[in-house]
Design an enzyme around this catalytic site. Sequence first.
Site, PDB file in Angstrom:
ATOM      1  N   THR A  25     -16.948 -30.790   4.910  1.00 60.15           N
ATOM      2  CA  THR A  25     -17.697 -29.555   4.764  1.00 60.15           C
ATOM      3  C   THR A  25     -16.821 -28.381   5.159  1.00 60.15           C
ATOM      4  OG1 THR A  25     -19.752 -28.409   5.348  1.00 60.15           O
ATOM      5  CG2 THR A  25     -18.710 -29.712   7.077  1.00 60.15           C
ATOM      6  N   CYS A  26     -17.179 -27.188   4.691  1.00 62.49           N
ATOM      7  CA  CYS A  26     -16.443 -25.971   5.043  1.00 62.49           C
ATOM      8  C   CYS A  26     -17.440 -24.813   5.010  1.00 62.49           C
ATOM      9  CB  CYS A  26     -15.264 -25.754   4.103  1.00 62.49           C
ATOM     10  SG  CYS A  26     -15.730 -25.540   2.373  1.00 62.49           S
ATOM     11  N   LEU A  27     -17.003 -23.623   4.669  1.00 62.05           N
ATOM     12  CA  LEU A  27     -17.911 -22.477   4.632  1.00 62.05           C
ATOM     13  C   LEU A  27     -18.764 -22.469   3.367  1.00 62.05           C
ATOM     14  CD1 LEU A  27     -18.752 -19.901   6.155  1.00 62.05           C
ATOM     15  CD2 LEU A  27     -17.052 -18.674   4.802  1.00 62.05           C
ATOM     16  N   TRP A  86     -21.258 -24.435   5.270  1.00 62.84           N
ATOM     17  CA  TRP A  86     -21.947 -23.840   6.409  1.00 62.84           C
ATOM     18  C   TRP A  86     -22.977 -22.800   5.967  1.00 62.84           C
ATOM     19  CZ3 TRP A  86     -23.596 -24.277  11.062  1.00 62.84           C
ATOM     20  CH2 TRP A  86     -24.042 -23.164  11.746  1.00 62.84           C
TER      21      TRP A  86
END
Length: 179
Positions: free
Chosen positions: A137-139, A166
């Site tokens: 996962t990331c932004l 996120w």
Amino acid sequence: MALNVCARLSRSIPRVLASRNVISVTRPLAVDSWTHPRCLKQTRVIRYEGGLLRHFSSSSNPSIDVSYEQLKKLLVTRSSVVIDVREPWELREYGNIPGSINVPLAQVNGSLQLSPEEFKEKYGGDMPSHSQNIVFTCLAGVRSKTALDAAVSLGYTSVQHYPGGWKDWAERELIQTKE
């Protein structure tokens, strides 16, 4: 320039197709007037044995993308290792998904080659095995897809990513806490 394009394609295509239903065959390349001489040695011919070609896109392949609900379930059951590939300052500024391990994108390739002890010491979580499910996962889902490709190239077989990142997580968690 043609050599760079040839080199990039010859490295990236097998990585992208590594976990799909593809058979790779090596054979000499036929020469035409547009072929660069250094690309003539050998090329990989990819034969696809499956359904529609659009299944190569991550957005239409449900086994790669994880929804918010699926991620919540994976976190509750602890059946996956969730790796957040954002930079540490982003986690401090915006927050993080509880239960995730922070491994910045620039370190993903090296971190997945560490010993389990070194990984735990450096990142504070258990290192996933090659067969264990990993969710990146990331932004907003862009860097997590890059991390997924890196893991596949290292031989990890059960990798996924959370395309909402996120932003989606925080929005949905905020909505749930207001209700």
